[in-house]
Design an enzyme around this catalytic site. Sequence first.
Site, short mmCIF file in Angstrom:
data_model
loop_
_atom_site.label_atom_id
_atom_site.label_comp_id
_atom_site.label_asym_id
_atom_site.label_seq_id
_atom_site.Cartn_x
_atom_site.Cartn_y
_atom_site.Cartn_z
CG ASP A 1 -67.41 39.42 0.65
OD1 ASP A 1 -66.49 39.45 -0.18
OD2 ASP A 1 -68.60 39.26 0.34
CE LYS B 1 -68.02 44.01 -4.05
NZ LYS B 1 -67.85 42.54 -4.01
CG MET C 1 -75.30 47.81 2.47
SD MET C 1 -75.04 46.98 0.89
CE MET C 1 -76.70 46.36 0.55
#
Length: 263
Positions: A39, A60, A173
């Site tokens: 990732d 991502k 996030m």
Amino acid sequence: MRNLKTPKLTVVGAGPGDAELITLKAIKALENADVVLYDALVNEDILQYANHAEIVFVGKRLGCHAYTQDQINELIVSMANRYGHVVRLKGGDPFIFGRGSEEIEYAAQFDLETEIVPGISSALGVPASVGISLTQRQIAESFWVITGTTSNHELSKDIYLASKSNATVVILMGMHKLEEIIAIYQENRTDDLPIAIIQNGTKDTEQKVVGTIRSISKLVVEHKISSPAIIVIGEVVKNTSRLTSYFQEHFEDEFIFQNLNLK
């Protein structure tokens, strides 16, 4: 030539960023991997342990996906059947907002052998690395770990509940929702809680700002703090001795010192 190896998926947590914070079990998995799918938040220095494997980036980031999650799931199965042992390398811990359980469940549908290697979650490791204890006697008896952005790209409703508690709140996030988070705290509380934001935690590129709910927006702009970053809100922030010298080195704003009782 037909692959004679048993198709297998190992979902591995790479830790919060510092390459030395990976576990011994994770290193062994990488050394035995035939394929590594890694990732965006994984420190690429860790890939040196997979020196016999095919390495594929499937990361991502906001607005930019090398592969969709469905494509990653399919890639896991096809690579395992073709090569053997697939290591799915994820930042932090794969079961803390990492979708590791989804990949395990998908692989199991195709009779792949599966294994899980936990990692140090950024929600725990990053605050600890700058000296923030998420729990402290007589200050914080518990902590919340909340995603700032749900699968619907909305702010988690749990933040409304968490803002009313005395618990430490760690938000992952959440930088793109920072103003919404601040507004919720200002609506639900009369005190001006301490807040720390750590970007690229545990890495050489780490940056951090510490202030209060009222002052943090200005500090984020001044110091150009952006994602990926961890947001920590709660009284434990002002009881962090390692950050006291940081305040004194970086800020001259008397309001911050007085508000956090650091002088």
